[in-house]
Design a protein around this motif. Structure first.
Motif, PDB file in Angstrom:
ATOM      1  N   ASN A   6       0.869  -1.215  -0.131  1.00 20.44           N
ATOM      2  CA  ASN A   6       0.130   0.129   0.035  1.00 20.44           C
ATOM      3  C   ASN A   6       0.682   1.044   0.095  1.00 20.44           C
ATOM      4  N   HIS A   8       2.243   4.888  -0.936  1.00 17.74           N
ATOM      5  CA  HIS A   8       1.702   6.216  -1.482  1.00 17.74           C
ATOM      6  C   HIS A   8       2.930   6.903  -1.330  1.00 17.74           C
ATOM      7  N   LYS A   9       2.987   8.168  -2.351  1.00 23.46           N
ATOM      8  CA  LYS A   9       3.693   9.113  -2.334  1.00 23.46           C
ATOM      9  C   LYS A   9       3.032  10.322  -2.968  1.00 23.46           C
ATOM     10  N   SER A  15      -0.741  12.974  -6.310  1.00 22.19           N
ATOM     11  CA  SER A  15      -0.477  11.576  -5.865  1.00 22.19           C
ATOM     12  C   SER A  15       0.277  10.986  -7.085  1.00 22.19           C
ATOM     13  N   ARG A  18       0.196   5.540  -5.985  1.00 20.30           N
ATOM     14  CA  ARG A  18      -1.230   5.306  -5.111  1.00 20.30           C
ATOM     15  C   ARG A  18      -1.426   3.944  -4.896  1.00 20.30           C
ATOM     16  N   SER A  54       4.844   8.515   1.341  1.00 18.09           N
ATOM     17  CA  SER A  54       4.000   9.348   2.366  1.00 18.09           C
ATOM     18  C   SER A  54       3.229   8.298   3.507  1.00 18.09           C
ATOM     19  N   SER A  55       3.056   7.084   2.742  1.00 20.18           N
ATOM     20  CA  SER A  55       2.441   6.036   3.718  1.00 20.18           C
ATOM     21  C   SER A  55       2.548   4.860   2.875  1.00 20.18           C
ATOM     22  N   GLY A  56       2.415   3.599   3.775  1.00 22.97           N
ATOM     23  CA  GLY A  56       2.938   2.380   3.065  1.00 22.97           C
ATOM     24  C   GLY A  56       4.247   1.962   3.658  1.00 22.97           C
ATOM     25  N   THR A  57       4.573   0.599   3.321  1.00 25.21           N
ATOM     26  CA  THR A  57       5.744   0.021   3.566  1.00 25.21           C
ATOM     27  C   THR A  57       6.544  -0.494   2.631  1.00 25.21           C
ATOM     28  N   ALA A  66      11.739   1.667   6.824  1.00 27.34           N
ATOM     29  CA  ALA A  66      11.476   2.788   7.679  1.00 27.34           C
ATOM     30  C   ALA A  66      12.316   2.681   9.169  1.00 27.34           C
TER      31      ALA A  66
END
Length: 306
Positions: A6, A8-9, A15, A18, A54-57, A66
């Motif tokens: 998942n 995201h940037k 976006s 996505r 921005s989110s996700g791994t 991270a």
């Protein structure tokens, strides 16, 4: 080896990537395809640790970017699209610089490793030359050697043959293929012939989202069947019987071929070749050719990204 979940940037309200998610196993060479601006480079920069999501791994070799970015970078080689080089340096100096920047070991092991990557990348004859003297093909080889200097398990290549002439591109592709048993490789490209010669799996990204992730052979299989038929005379009334076969969507033709054959092209929702053969036999139609067409990778790519 490589896993994104998942991902995201975003840049403000835009976006760039996505919800990207995929897994790449050990020893795979995977092509990451997409038109310009699709999100290929943004994704690969996040995999390399150069750009935070921005989110996700992102996890590589079982480690989370991270929390274990430094350990991951020790196992990842990255060749950016624009291959930054210090052109006043000699090739050997540039490779020494990368070795020392990574704090890899003593002078003896450094000389040994540089000799190894110079041989594998075909740089032995230019080690004493300044980078500015080299052709673009050799500069790409130097960039690849720098990405390999620490013997990484994972190799990320962003448009590795961009701007090269056909001979140079072929040489770089052969170099990449020579690494296929040693490395897990993800390469971004928009050159479809390159994917066909290097990869056994393709991930297609469009407008920041994954639209296909399949083995190359499966990606070129159409959801719509296309059959070509050849007859030694025109079908005339027989055409209506063929179009009445269950699943047939359209029939085009005839196209005269060599003055002795007439070819037709048929689109169907299923494989109707047996039905066509049976119908032709029952009506004594002079069928001389019947085959399924396979879509080219270019056609598939266009369909996925139009």
């Amino acid at each position: 080896m490589i896993e994104t979940i998942n991902l995201h940037k975003s840049y403000g309200s835009f976006s760039a990537v996505r919800g990207v998610g995929f897994t790449i196993g050990k020893g795979e060479i995977v092509g990451f395809l997409g038109p310009n601006g699709a999100g290929k480079t943004t994704t690969i920069r996040m995999l390399a640790g150069y750009l935070p999501p921005s989110s996700g791994t992102v996890s590589i070799l079982g480690k989370d970017m991270a929390t274990d970015a430094l350990q991951i970078r020790r196992q990842v080689g990255y060749l950016p699209e624009n291959n930054p080089l210090y052109e006043a340096m000699e090739v050997s100096e540039y490779l020494v610089f990368h070795w020392q920047a990574r704090r890899l070991g003593d002078a003896v092991s450094r000389r040994q490793r540089i000799a190894e990557v110079a041989k594998s990348c075909g740089l032995e004859s230019v080690l004493g030359k300044e980078l500015k003297e080299l052709s673009k093909g050799f500069k790409q080889r130097v960039g690849l050697a720098a990405a390999l200097i620490h013997d990484p398990a994972v190799l990320l290549l962003d448009e590795p043959t961009s701007g090269l002439d056909p001979t140079q591109a072929r040489e770089v592709r052969e170099l990449i293929l020579s690494l296929r048993h040693e490395k897990t490789i993800l390469l971004t490209t928009h050159i479809l012939s390159e994917v066909q010669s290097l990869c056994n799996r393709v991930i297609v990204i469009h407008k920041g989202a994954i639209v296909a992730d399949k083995p190359l052979a499966e990606l070129s299989v159409s959801q719509e069947f296309v059959v070509t038929m050849g007859f030694s005379q025109e079908l005339n009334g027989g055409a209506a019987g063929i179009t009445a076969i269950d699943g047939v969507l359209a029939l085009d033709g005839p196209v005269p071929v060599g003055g002795t054959e007439y070819h037709y092209r048929l689109r169907a929702a299923r494989d109707v070749r047996k039905d066509i053969f049976d119908y032709a036999a029952s009506k004594k139609l002079p069928l001389v050719e019947l085959k399924m067409e396979k879509r080219s990778l270019e056609e598939v790519f266009h369909e996925l990204t139009r």
